[in-house]
Scaffold this motif. Structure first.
Motif, PDB file in Angstrom:
ATOM      1  N   VAL A   3       0.848  -1.204   0.000  1.00 54.76           N
ATOM      2  CA  VAL A   3       0.000   0.000   0.000  1.00 54.76           C
ATOM      3  C   VAL A   3       0.878   1.247   0.000  1.00 54.76           C
ATOM      4  CG1 VAL A   3      -1.711   1.334   1.286  1.00 54.76           C
ATOM      5  CG2 VAL A   3      -1.933  -1.148   1.139  1.00 54.76           C
ATOM      6  N   ALA A   4       1.917   1.243   0.846  1.00 56.18           N
ATOM      7  CA  ALA A   4       2.816   2.400   0.932  1.00 56.18           C
ATOM      8  C   ALA A   4       3.498   2.664  -0.415  1.00 56.18           C
ATOM      9  CB  ALA A   4       3.856   2.153   2.023  1.00 56.18           C
ATOM     10  N   LYS A   5       3.941   1.571  -1.085  1.00 61.25           N
ATOM     11  CA  LYS A   5       4.606   1.710  -2.379  1.00 61.25           C
ATOM     12  C   LYS A   5       3.640   2.254  -3.440  1.00 61.25           C
ATOM     13  CE  LYS A   5       7.314  -0.971  -5.730  1.00 61.25           C
ATOM     14  NZ  LYS A   5       7.852  -2.319  -6.065  1.00 61.25           N
ATOM     15  N   GLU A   6       2.414   1.723  -3.454  1.00 57.91           N
ATOM     16  CA  GLU A   6       1.404   2.158  -4.425  1.00 57.91           C
ATOM     17  C   GLU A   6       1.042   3.622  -4.244  1.00 57.91           C
ATOM     18  OE1 GLU A   6      -1.309   2.084  -7.504  1.00 57.91           O
ATOM     19  OE2 GLU A   6       0.062   0.457  -6.955  1.00 57.91           O
ATOM     20  N   ALA A   7       0.941   4.051  -2.975  1.00 60.62           N
ATOM     21  CA  ALA A   7       0.552   5.433  -2.685  1.00 60.62           C
ATOM     22  C   ALA A   7       1.732   6.396  -2.727  1.00 60.62           C
ATOM     23  CB  ALA A   7      -0.115   5.500  -1.312  1.00 60.62           C
ATOM     24  N   GLY A   8       2.948   5.852  -2.744  1.00 65.16           N
ATOM     25  CA  GLY A   8       4.127   6.701  -2.757  1.00 65.16           C
ATOM     26  C   GLY A   8       4.381   7.382  -1.429  1.00 65.16           C
ATOM     27  N   VAL A   9       4.075   6.676  -0.336  1.00 64.70           N
ATOM     28  CA  VAL A   9       4.267   7.236   1.007  1.00 64.70           C
ATOM     29  C   VAL A   9       4.993   6.208   1.867  1.00 64.70           C
ATOM     30  CG1 VAL A   9       2.191   8.670   0.848  1.00 64.70           C
ATOM     31  CG2 VAL A   9       2.041   6.369   1.849  1.00 64.70           C
ATOM     32  N   SER A  10       5.295   6.594   3.087  1.00 62.09           N
ATOM     33  CA  SER A  10       5.964   5.670   4.004  1.00 62.09           C
ATOM     34  C   SER A  10       4.957   4.725   4.655  1.00 62.09           C
ATOM     35  CB  SER A  10       6.701   6.446   5.097  1.00 62.09           C
ATOM     36  OG  SER A  10       5.770   7.098   5.947  1.00 62.09           O
ATOM     37  N   ILE A  11       5.471   3.621   5.186  1.00 63.20           N
ATOM     38  CA  ILE A  11       4.621   2.682   5.930  1.00 63.20           C
ATOM     39  C   ILE A  11       3.996   3.370   7.133  1.00 63.20           C
ATOM     40  CG2 ILE A  11       4.666   0.587   7.351  1.00 63.20           C
ATOM     41  CD1 ILE A  11       6.806  -0.517   5.454  1.00 63.20           C
ATOM     42  N   ALA A  12       4.754   4.262   7.770  1.00 61.49           N
ATOM     43  CA  ALA A  12       4.250   4.994   8.938  1.00 61.49           C
ATOM     44  C   ALA A  12       3.034   5.845   8.574  1.00 61.49           C
ATOM     45  CB  ALA A  12       5.349   5.862   9.531  1.00 61.49           C
ATOM     46  N   THR A  13       3.064   6.436   7.382  1.00 63.62           N
ATOM     47  CA  THR A  13       1.928   7.267   6.940  1.00 63.62           C
ATOM     48  C   THR A  13       0.685   6.406   6.720  1.00 63.62           C
ATOM     49  OG1 THR A  13       3.378   8.902   5.907  1.00 63.62           O
ATOM     50  CG2 THR A  13       1.099   8.834   5.141  1.00 63.62           C
ATOM     51  N   VAL A  14       0.870   5.245   6.104  1.00 59.53           N
ATOM     52  CA  VAL A  14      -0.257   4.329   5.920  1.00 59.53           C
ATOM     53  C   VAL A  14      -0.834   3.929   7.275  1.00 59.53           C
ATOM     54  CG1 VAL A  14      -1.001   2.080   5.036  1.00 59.53           C
ATOM     55  CG2 VAL A  14       0.666   3.432   3.751  1.00 59.53           C
ATOM     56  N   SER A  15       0.031   3.643   8.234  1.00 55.04           N
ATOM     57  CA  SER A  15      -0.410   3.264   9.579  1.00 55.04           C
ATOM     58  C   SER A  15      -1.218   4.382  10.221  1.00 55.04           C
ATOM     59  CB  SER A  15       0.804   2.920  10.440  1.00 55.04           C
ATOM     60  OG  SER A  15       0.394   2.579  11.746  1.00 55.04           O
ATOM     61  N   ARG A  16      -0.751   5.626  10.024  1.00 58.97           N
ATOM     62  CA  ARG A  16      -1.488   6.763  10.601  1.00 58.97           C
ATOM     63  C   ARG A  16      -2.879   6.895   9.991  1.00 58.97           C
ATOM     64  NH1 ARG A  16       3.731   9.361   9.704  1.00 58.97           N
ATOM     65  NH2 ARG A  16       4.879   9.429  11.696  1.00 58.97           N
ATOM     66  N   VAL A  17      -2.971   6.666   8.703  1.00 61.31           N
ATOM     67  CA  VAL A  17      -4.283   6.734   8.039  1.00 61.31           C
ATOM     68  C   VAL A  17      -5.196   5.627   8.564  1.00 61.31           C
ATOM     69  CG1 VAL A  17      -5.501   6.509   5.840  1.00 61.31           C
ATOM     70  CG2 VAL A  17      -3.387   7.847   5.972  1.00 61.31           C
ATOM     71  N   LEU A  18      -4.657   4.425   8.677  1.00 60.94           N
ATOM     72  CA  LEU A  18      -5.458   3.297   9.163  1.00 60.94           C
ATOM     73  C   LEU A  18      -5.946   3.525  10.584  1.00 60.94           C
ATOM     74  CD1 LEU A  18      -3.324   0.314   7.802  1.00 60.94           C
ATOM     75  CD2 LEU A  18      -5.612   0.978   7.032  1.00 60.94           C
ATOM     76  N   ASN A  19      -5.148   4.217  11.389  1.00 51.37           N
ATOM     77  CA  ASN A  19      -5.507   4.460  12.792  1.00 51.37           C
ATOM     78  C   ASN A  19      -6.165   5.818  12.999  1.00 51.37           C
ATOM     79  OD1 ASN A  19      -4.469   2.041  14.328  1.00 51.37           O
ATOM     80  ND2 ASN A  19      -2.609   2.631  13.247  1.00 51.37           N
ATOM     81  N   ASP A  20      -6.473   6.493  11.869  1.00 48.26           N
ATOM     82  CA  ASP A  20      -7.200   7.767  11.899  1.00 48.26           C
ATOM     83  C   ASP A  20      -6.485   8.813  12.760  1.00 48.26           C
ATOM     84  OD1 ASP A  20      -9.255   9.347  11.001  1.00 48.26           O
ATOM     85  OD2 ASP A  20     -10.585   8.898  12.689  1.00 48.26           O
ATOM     86  N   VAL A  21      -5.175   8.883  12.606  1.00 47.64           N
ATOM     87  CA  VAL A  21      -4.392   9.901  13.307  1.00 47.64           C
ATOM     88  C   VAL A  21      -4.417  11.184  12.480  1.00 47.64           C
ATOM     89  CG1 VAL A  21      -2.108  10.512  14.214  1.00 47.64           C
ATOM     90  CG2 VAL A  21      -2.925   8.146  14.326  1.00 47.64           C
ATOM     91  N   ASP A  22      -4.797  12.300  13.104  1.00 48.50           N
ATOM     92  CA  ASP A  22      -5.054  13.546  12.367  1.00 48.50           C
ATOM     93  C   ASP A  22      -3.788  14.355  12.044  1.00 48.50           C
ATOM     94  OD1 ASP A  22      -7.775  13.121  12.317  1.00 48.50           O
ATOM     95  OD2 ASP A  22      -8.114  14.143  14.226  1.00 48.50           O
ATOM     96  N   VAL A  23      -2.758  13.697  11.564  1.00 44.39           N
ATOM     97  CA  VAL A  23      -1.561  14.446  11.168  1.00 44.39           C
ATOM     98  C   VAL A  23      -1.294  14.277   9.673  1.00 44.39           C
ATOM     99  CG1 VAL A  23      -0.508  14.315  13.448  1.00 44.39           C
ATOM    100  CG2 VAL A  23      -0.031  12.513  11.778  1.00 44.39           C
ATOM    101  N   VAL A  24      -2.152  13.562   8.997  1.00 47.06           N
ATOM    102  CA  VAL A  24      -1.986  13.314   7.565  1.00 47.06           C
ATOM    103  C   VAL A  24      -2.909  14.253   6.798  1.00 47.06           C
ATOM    104  CG1 VAL A  24      -2.059  11.585   5.729  1.00 47.06           C
ATOM    105  CG2 VAL A  24      -1.490  10.891   8.070  1.00 47.06           C
ATOM    106  N   ASN A  25      -2.355  14.982   5.817  1.00 48.82           N
ATOM    107  CA  ASN A  25      -3.201  15.912   5.060  1.00 48.82           C
ATOM    108  C   ASN A  25      -4.167  15.152   4.157  1.00 48.82           C
ATOM    109  OD1 ASN A  25      -2.077  15.559   2.309  1.00 48.82           O
ATOM    110  ND2 ASN A  25      -0.232  16.504   3.176  1.00 48.82           N
ATOM    111  N   ASP A  26      -5.212  15.830   3.731  1.00 55.01           N
ATOM    112  CA  ASP A  26      -6.302  15.180   2.987  1.00 55.01           C
ATOM    113  C   ASP A  26      -5.838  14.551   1.677  1.00 55.01           C
ATOM    114  OD1 ASP A  26      -8.071  15.831   4.985  1.00 55.01           O
ATOM    115  OD2 ASP A  26      -8.869  17.612   3.987  1.00 55.01           O
ATOM    116  N   ASP A  27      -4.920  15.225   0.955  1.00 53.17           N
ATOM    117  CA  ASP A  27      -4.452  14.687  -0.329  1.00 53.17           C
ATOM    118  C   ASP A  27      -3.710  13.368  -0.142  1.00 53.17           C
ATOM    119  OD1 ASP A  27      -5.530  16.808  -1.705  1.00 53.17           O
ATOM    120  OD2 ASP A  27      -3.669  17.964  -1.787  1.00 53.17           O
ATOM    121  N   THR A  28      -2.843  13.338   0.870  1.00 56.00           N
ATOM    122  CA  THR A  28      -2.084  12.110   1.152  1.00 56.00           C
ATOM    123  C   THR A  28      -3.019  11.007   1.626  1.00 56.00           C
ATOM    124  OG1 THR A  28      -0.144  13.425   1.745  1.00 56.00           O
ATOM    125  CG2 THR A  28      -0.194  11.138   2.502  1.00 56.00           C
ATOM    126  N   LYS A  29      -3.975  11.375   2.461  1.00 59.40           N
ATOM    127  CA  LYS A  29      -4.933  10.395   2.968  1.00 59.40           C
ATOM    128  C   LYS A  29      -5.699   9.760   1.811  1.00 59.40           C
ATOM    129  CE  LYS A  29      -6.967  11.364   6.806  1.00 59.40           C
ATOM    130  NZ  LYS A  29      -7.891  11.929   7.847  1.00 59.40           N
TER     131      LYS A  29
END
Length: 332
Positions: free
Chosen positions: A8-34
């Protein structure tokens, strides 16, 4: 092969940590990245590893529901209300039927704790001291539905069972009945049905009608309990009306009266309690006290989810409205 969080991280072009934050609904990820992450999840059909995730977050998004009797039409309607709310908030349900067995109730509590459920919606035939102590020991967030504990320590959703029973018996008295039988739970059992016996006694007392022990039959909540109960009462006393602590009891009463050639409602009037589905299609259609079964489940589940997520609740004890439904088992 199932997609991984790394895919998922590779497909989205983001880090694994960012994917984890999205999955856990942590509000530090901007809308475009989410959106990129969500689109990648959908494209790859990724499903998070629930076990690994729960070990990290200490949450399983699973709630246990304990009911005393799945064959009683009253409880499935409560469960439906609870499940609909749980689905809205992405919680799964584990349903446990205890068959009115206290030991089974306690065993299910232990099993649910082992399954790491986030909370329990609890309906009980009789909430005893040992059960309460176990709930406290296991430290599972718990909301009671249809019943309360003696100390009112647990959040709860109920109706005023005593007042509802009082209103039903007063309704029968106001129609000219003074030999009113009661069939249902003993007040020694600390449950909702037992409070209905308290309401029955209060209505008689306030109308200066002596309590006749021959008009009282304690037992379970099944049709057969009503059937055997009214036959036992008729052997001991005259009856002009019967107040039943549940609709299934009332159906058993009516079947027994019909077999003895006693007409309902012209000879004996019958009132039930709950307003289960069958009360409207049974013959004669039951006059009964209607409980808001679906709402009891949905309100209880909303309370529980708020408690799990450490949000404040508006009320700790909800007392929902009830109403008398007049049908054909009483005279017009």
């Amino acid at each position: 092969m199932a997609a991984s969080i790394k895919d998922v991280a590779k497909e989205a072009g983001v880090s694994i940590a960012t994917v984890s934050r999205v999955l856990n609904d942590v509000d530090v990820v901007n809308d475009d990245t989410k959106k990129k992450v969500v689109d990648a999840i959908k494209k790859l059909g990724y499903r998070p590893n629930i076990v690994a995730r729960s070990l990290k977050t200490q949450k399983t998004s699973t709630i246990g529901i304990i009911i005393p009797d799945i064959s009683n039409q009253f409880y499935p309607e409560i469960v439906r209300g609870a499940e609909d709310v749980a689905n809205i908030y992405d919680y799964n349900i584990i349903l446990c039927n205890t068959d009115m067995d206290v030991e089974k109730e306690m065993e299910y509590l232990k099993v649910l704790r082992e399954k790491m459920v986030d909370g329990v919606l609890y309906m009980s035939n009789s909430l005893g001291k040992n059960t309460i102590e176990l709930i406290n020991k296991l430290e599972i967030p718990t909301v009671l539905v249809e019943t309360i504990d003696k100390d009112n320590s647990f959040p709860s959703v109920v109706i005023d069972n005593e007042q509802a029973a009082y209103d039903a018996v007063k309704y029968l008295i106001d129609k000219g009945n003074n030999k009113i039988a009661y069939i249902g739970s003993d007040e020694e059992n600390f449950n909702a049905a037992a409070l209905r016996y308290v309401g029955y006694k209060r209505a008689l007392r306030e109308k200066d009608i002596n309590l006749n022990p021959h008009l009282v039959h304690f037992g379970g909540m099944k049709p057969n309990d009503g059937y055997e109960g009214i036959l036992s009462i008729l052997n001991e006393a005259e009856v002009d009306a019967v107040f039943c602590a549940g609709d299934e009891i009332a159906m058993g009463v009516i079947n027994a009266l019909r077999e003895k050639g006693i007409d309902v409602p012209n000879d004996i009037e019958v009132v039930g309690f709950d307003n289960i589905y069958a009360s409207e299609i049974f013959y004669p259609k039951l006059t009964t006290v209607a409980q808001p079964m679906y709402d009891m489940g949905s309100v209880g589940m909303r309370m529980l989810i708020k408690i799990i997520n450490k949000q404040s609740i508006e009320e700790k004890h909800y007392v929902l409205p009830y109403k008398m439904i007049e049908r054909n088992s009483t005279k017009k």
